[in-house]
Design a protein around this motif. Sequence first.
Motif, PDB file in Angstrom:
ATOM      1  N   LEU A 157       0.925  -2.532 -36.532  1.00 35.53           N
ATOM      2  CA  LEU A 157       2.145  -3.153 -37.056  1.00 35.53           C
ATOM      3  C   LEU A 157       1.856  -4.565 -37.569  1.00 35.53           C
ATOM      4  N   ARG A 158       0.966  -5.260 -36.862  1.00 37.47           N
ATOM      5  CA  ARG A 158       0.665  -6.662 -37.198  1.00 37.47           C
ATOM      6  C   ARG A 158       0.052  -6.788 -38.592  1.00 37.47           C
ATOM      7  N   VAL A 159      -0.708  -5.780 -39.021  1.00 36.19           N
ATOM      8  CA  VAL A 159      -1.340  -5.874 -40.341  1.00 36.19           C
ATOM      9  C   VAL A 159      -0.484  -5.219 -41.422  1.00 36.19           C
ATOM     10  N   ALA A 160       0.707  -4.714 -41.025  1.00 29.36           N
ATOM     11  CA  ALA A 160       1.577  -4.073 -42.017  1.00 29.36           C
ATOM     12  C   ALA A 160       2.037  -5.098 -43.046  1.00 29.36           C
ATOM     13  N   ARG A 161       2.469  -4.593 -44.236  1.00 31.53           N
ATOM     14  CA  ARG A 161       2.866  -5.514 -45.302  1.00 31.53           C
ATOM     15  C   ARG A 161       4.299  -5.997 -45.138  1.00 31.53           C
ATOM     16  N   SER A 162       5.142  -5.179 -44.525  1.00 35.56           N
ATOM     17  CA  SER A 162       6.556  -5.549 -44.434  1.00 35.56           C
ATOM     18  C   SER A 162       6.803  -6.566 -43.317  1.00 35.56           C
ATOM     19  N   THR A 210      -5.210  -9.321 -27.338  1.00 37.49           N
ATOM     20  CA  THR A 210      -5.952  -8.168 -27.869  1.00 37.49           C
ATOM     21  C   THR A 210      -5.366  -7.724 -29.204  1.00 37.49           C
ATOM     22  N   THR A 211      -4.023  -7.798 -29.329  1.00 35.93           N
ATOM     23  CA  THR A 211      -3.390  -7.418 -30.592  1.00 35.93           C
ATOM     24  C   THR A 211      -3.925  -8.270 -31.740  1.00 35.93           C
ATOM     25  N   GLU A 212      -3.956  -9.590 -31.547  1.00 41.14           N
ATOM     26  CA  GLU A 212      -4.446 -10.476 -32.608  1.00 41.14           C
ATOM     27  C   GLU A 212      -5.911 -10.202 -32.918  1.00 41.14           C
ATOM     28  N   MET A 213      -6.685  -9.942 -31.861  1.00 43.50           N
ATOM     29  CA  MET A 213      -8.111  -9.673 -32.045  1.00 43.50           C
ATOM     30  C   MET A 213      -8.313  -8.403 -32.867  1.00 43.50           C
ATOM     31  N   LEU A 214      -7.586  -7.331 -32.502  1.00 43.18           N
ATOM     32  CA  LEU A 214      -7.717  -6.056 -33.225  1.00 43.18           C
ATOM     33  C   LEU A 214      -7.214  -6.196 -34.654  1.00 43.18           C
ATOM     34  N   ALA A 215      -6.091  -6.919 -34.822  1.00 45.71           N
ATOM     35  CA  ALA A 215      -5.556  -7.100 -36.173  1.00 45.71           C
ATOM     36  C   ALA A 215      -6.591  -7.801 -37.050  1.00 45.71           C
TER      37      ALA A 215
END
Lengths: 233, 228
Positions: free
Chosen positions: A44-49, A113-118
Amino acid sequence: MLDFTMLIEPDNLKLYADGLLTTLKLLLVSLACGLAVSVPLAVLRVARSPLLYGPVWLYTYVIRGTPMLLQLYLIYYGLSQFAVVRDSLAWPLLSEASFCATLALAINTCAYTTEMLAGAIRATSHGEVEAAKSVGMSRATLYRRILLPSALRRSLPAYSNEVVMMLHATSLASTVTLLDITGAADRLYSTYYMPFEPFLAAALIYLLLTWGLVRVFRKLEGRYLAYLAPRSH
Amino acid sequence: MFEGYTGYIVAGATTTLQIALSSLAVATVLGLIGAACRLAPNLLLNRVAEAYSTLVRGVPDLVLMLLVFYGGQTAANALLEALGLPAIDFNQFMAGVLTLGFIYGAYLSETFRGAIMAVPKGQWEAGWAYGMSRPRVFLRIILPQMIRFAIPGYTNNWLVLTKATALVSVIGLQDMMFRAREAGAATREPFTYLLVVGAVYLAITSVSLLLLKWAEKRYSAGVRMGEI
């Protein structure tokens, strides 16, 4: 000078052993939950919207911008302020220190972890994405087969740092009455009024655990990142 | 608002900032010394600096904090007694600042070491060619250039350090965190006060990130970036 003899009394050894178990349980459960939730959040974090990435951005920004101790206190001491929470079905869990500590640790590690994976997903080379699209993969297949496996592997070195940070963060559980390694040392400190020995022993255990974790991740990196290593002849 | 606890919390925020900035100063000095020792042409200094950074970074902040806080005074006074000097009474503020500075000095020594190594070797040689001494080359040539490489790591450590100051509440220092707990317990509204304090931490980190952007621009003046 220093006298470690009281630490090897059976009762005190058991205190440390139980503490070690508590620490490991906190660490493993929170890491597993945090990682499981962070994978969809990273997508979701790398999504465009902005509707998709906005809430995730806010979550990681707030969690990463405030002390973990504060988050733990908010959950353990803070939530009891609300009658709705006290009367809810979740209250038996939320009034329990080990659940609150695990929850706070999981929320915390999930944000990092979310930021790291994104970051790893964004860093995927554009050629791989183009190649996947050119063979007609759908977005879901692209994520499942190309982006996520590669991003998860490339995140290993950063994740090993995160795991070590989390090991250290588990020590905060001792501030909400849990008897983890730090809690055990604190108990011995107040029992014998010896400022050095109990905490030195705890520090040594943490050091050994840290080294152990670093070694495990080296092994994993050798296995899962072999394809990125310089070619050997 | 907050039943007269506003001033109480604001005083705590001041204490938090004082602790954070003072420990940052201590950590910066220790970090520079540590980095200089790691890179010095002396095996003993290398080993001592390496042990410092490895050991401190392998142990949780809270454990070190309790160890230094409970044990530090005993150790310092035993040392002073052995030297025939009178004992000193550490106040809590000093103990907290020294402990945090000691811990984050280890992290910063790694940041600075990397930054110093990122400055091209030719810069050292050029300085020596002009007849400058090692310390002078370091202060005049290397230090200004390493700042650019050190900024991201330095800010990162500052953010972690700011958040770590919350730990001093555990050893009884009356920072923002400690006061939020006290006010929350007195008014039976722990969530409200912790939330307010959380907002202040978030404000501090947000302002720091803005300053980082500004500093990065300022210290990268004249640097050509590759176009991606």
